[in-house]
Design an enzyme around this catalytic site. Structure first.
Site, PDB file in Angstrom:
ATOM      1  N   SER A   6      83.851  42.579 -35.244  1.00 57.92           N
ATOM      2  CA  SER A   6      82.488  43.322 -34.716  1.00 57.92           C
ATOM      3  C   SER A   6      81.990  42.639 -33.719  1.00 57.92           C
ATOM      4  O   SER A   6      81.365  41.543 -33.669  1.00 57.92           O
ATOM      5  CB  SER A   6      81.375  43.199 -35.814  1.00 57.92           C
ATOM      6  OG  SER A   6      80.327  43.873 -35.575  1.00 57.92           O
ATOM      7  N   HIS A  30      85.680  46.175 -33.685  1.00 62.62           N
ATOM      8  CA  HIS A  30      84.656  46.973 -34.677  1.00 62.62           C
ATOM      9  C   HIS A  30      83.410  47.405 -33.988  1.00 62.62           C
ATOM     10  O   HIS A  30      82.809  46.524 -33.314  1.00 62.62           O
ATOM     11  CB  HIS A  30      84.280  46.150 -35.925  1.00 62.62           C
ATOM     12  CG  HIS A  30      83.738  46.952 -36.993  1.00 62.62           C
ATOM     13  ND1 HIS A  30      84.632  47.883 -37.853  1.00 62.62           N
ATOM     14  CD2 HIS A  30      82.516  47.266 -37.414  1.00 62.62           C
ATOM     15  CE1 HIS A  30      83.654  48.518 -38.837  1.00 62.62           C
ATOM     16  NE2 HIS A  30      82.402  47.841 -38.341  1.00 62.62           N
ATOM     17  N   ASP A  32      79.657  48.560 -34.433  1.00 63.65           N
ATOM     18  CA  ASP A  32      78.742  49.150 -35.273  1.00 63.65           C
ATOM     19  C   ASP A  32      77.398  49.862 -34.883  1.00 63.65           C
ATOM     20  O   ASP A  32      76.661  49.305 -33.871  1.00 63.65           O
ATOM     21  CB  ASP A  32      77.942  47.728 -35.936  1.00 63.65           C
ATOM     22  CG  ASP A  32      78.824  46.974 -36.743  1.00 63.65           C
ATOM     23  OD1 ASP A  32      79.030  47.642 -37.938  1.00 63.65           O
ATOM     24  OD2 ASP A  32      79.244  45.727 -36.543  1.00 63.65           O
ATOM     25  N   MET A  34      74.047  51.950 -35.267  1.00 64.67           N
ATOM     26  CA  MET A  34      72.845  52.122 -36.091  1.00 64.67           C
ATOM     27  C   MET A  34      71.654  52.969 -35.359  1.00 64.67           C
ATOM     28  O   MET A  34      71.630  52.802 -33.914  1.00 64.67           O
ATOM     29  CB  MET A  34      72.605  50.657 -36.315  1.00 64.67           C
ATOM     30  CG  MET A  34      73.315  49.774 -37.074  1.00 64.67           C
ATOM     31  SD  MET A  34      72.520  48.033 -36.961  1.00 64.67           S
ATOM     32  CE  MET A  34      74.064  46.998 -37.381  1.00 64.67           C
ATOM     33  N   HIS A  63      81.800  52.330 -37.125  1.00 67.97           N
ATOM     34  CA  HIS A  63      81.205  52.429 -38.145  1.00 67.97           C
ATOM     35  C   HIS A  63      79.814  52.906 -37.915  1.00 67.97           C
ATOM     36  O   HIS A  63      78.985  52.181 -37.421  1.00 67.97           O
ATOM     37  CB  HIS A  63      80.902  51.010 -39.053  1.00 67.97           C
ATOM     38  CG  HIS A  63      80.303  51.092 -40.258  1.00 67.97           C
ATOM     39  ND1 HIS A  63      79.691  49.616 -40.674  1.00 67.97           N
ATOM     40  CD2 HIS A  63      79.942  51.928 -40.872  1.00 67.97           C
ATOM     41  CE1 HIS A  63      79.328  50.148 -41.747  1.00 67.97           C
ATOM     42  NE2 HIS A  63      79.205  51.263 -42.035  1.00 67.97           N
ATOM     43  N   MET A  65      76.249  54.060 -38.991  1.00 70.93           N
ATOM     44  CA  MET A  65      75.235  53.843 -39.765  1.00 70.93           C
ATOM     45  C   MET A  65      74.140  54.707 -39.272  1.00 70.93           C
ATOM     46  O   MET A  65      73.285  54.021 -38.960  1.00 70.93           O
ATOM     47  CB  MET A  65      75.030  52.149 -40.027  1.00 70.93           C
ATOM     48  CG  MET A  65      76.057  51.625 -40.551  1.00 70.93           C
ATOM     49  SD  MET A  65      75.745  49.807 -40.377  1.00 70.93           S
ATOM     50  CE  MET A  65      76.774  49.634 -38.672  1.00 70.93           C
ATOM     51  N   MET A 135      81.127  47.963 -47.878  1.00 67.84           N
ATOM     52  CA  MET A 135      80.283  47.136 -47.392  1.00 67.84           C
ATOM     53  C   MET A 135      79.930  46.019 -48.344  1.00 67.84           C
ATOM     54  O   MET A 135      79.759  46.232 -49.667  1.00 67.84           O
ATOM     55  CB  MET A 135      78.846  47.570 -46.944  1.00 67.84           C
ATOM     56  CG  MET A 135      79.045  48.712 -45.825  1.00 67.84           C
ATOM     57  SD  MET A 135      79.537  47.845 -44.314  1.00 67.84           S
ATOM     58  CE  MET A 135      77.992  46.792 -44.179  1.00 67.84           C
ATOM     59  N   ASP A 173      83.645  44.780 -44.961  1.00 66.88           N
ATOM     60  CA  ASP A 173      82.698  44.308 -43.656  1.00 66.88           C
ATOM     61  C   ASP A 173      81.254  43.812 -44.441  1.00 66.88           C
ATOM     62  O   ASP A 173      80.814  44.207 -45.185  1.00 66.88           O
ATOM     63  CB  ASP A 173      82.027  45.779 -42.966  1.00 66.88           C
ATOM     64  CG  ASP A 173      81.523  45.488 -41.818  1.00 66.88           C
ATOM     65  OD1 ASP A 173      80.946  44.343 -41.636  1.00 66.88           O
ATOM     66  OD2 ASP A 173      80.863  46.460 -41.357  1.00 66.88           O
TER      67      ASP A 173
END
Length: 214
Positions: A6, A30, A32, A34, A63, A65, A135, A173
């Site tokens: 990540s 990766h 992330d 958000m 990913h 979120m 997760m 993760d």
């Protein structure tokens, strides 16, 4: 074992060098993403994703979120992201249609859940999703400690996938490092997301390779 480090844990002042290092050592990068609503934090926006995509030579693994993950499927696919996961908690009854939407864009679809969501919530999507993201910490912040109950959750999902005759990837993760990587592999994980354990290592490339060899 495949490893998807990540970049949220990378030094953003030297992000290009981090991507180069991952190109030479990792299976995926990766991302992330958000929104400050689904999780109480904001990571980075699409200009950063675009910059990483231009430099990346390995696959990109996003990913989401976010409360409305479907808003971002198209732009991620346009940027060349080949793996897109979203949270079942955010999608609810739209989970199957979101999987289909990602497939229509030519990407692999993943369904993620937080540690407090029953693993059985993923069972209806076995055979539909390409991979599942378990997760092992709560989504939203890096550097959390690994939740060891996650091993049982991975094993339960792997057993259910096998019973139904599929061989989907299981990605884990959160708090992943050499102290738990072998146990995760034994439980049935096939992709490890690692942030702090890679980028806070004196030799990040060696840390990635060590995880791949478990």
């Amino acid at each position: 074992m495949k490893v998807s480090p990540s970049i949220l844990a990378a030094d953003f002042l030297n992000l290009g060098e981090a991507v180069d290092m991952l190109n030479a050592s990792a299976d995926f990068i990766h991302l992330d993403i958000m929104d400050g609503e689904f999780v109480p934090n904001i990571s980075y926006g699409f200009p950063v994703v675009e910059a990483v995509a231009r430099r990346a030579a390995v696959g990109l693994d996003a990913h989401l979120m976010t409360v409305h993950p479907d808003r971002w499927f198209g732009i991620l696919a346009e940027l060349g992201v080949g793996m897109i996961s979203f949270h079942q908690e955010a999608a609810g009854r739209k989970t199957s249609s979101y999987i289909a939407a990602i497939h229509a864009l030519g990407a692999r679809a993943g369904v993620a859940i937080d540690p407090d969501v029953p693993i059985s919530r993923l069972f209806p999507y076995i055979g539909k999703a390409d991979f599942f993201l378990i997760m092992s910490v709560f989504a939203g912040f890096g550097g959390q400690k690994f939740i060891y109950d996650s091993l049982d959750r991975v094993e339960a999902l792997r057993n259910e996938i096998g019973k139904r005759g599929f061989d989907s990837d299981i990605e884990v993760d959160g708090g992943v490092d050499l102290s738990n990587a072998a146990a995760l592999k034994e439980a049935g994980a096939t992709v490890l997301v690692a942030g702090s354990s890679v980028f806070r290592s004196p030799d990040p490339a060696a840390a990635v390779l060590a995880l791949k060899k478990v």
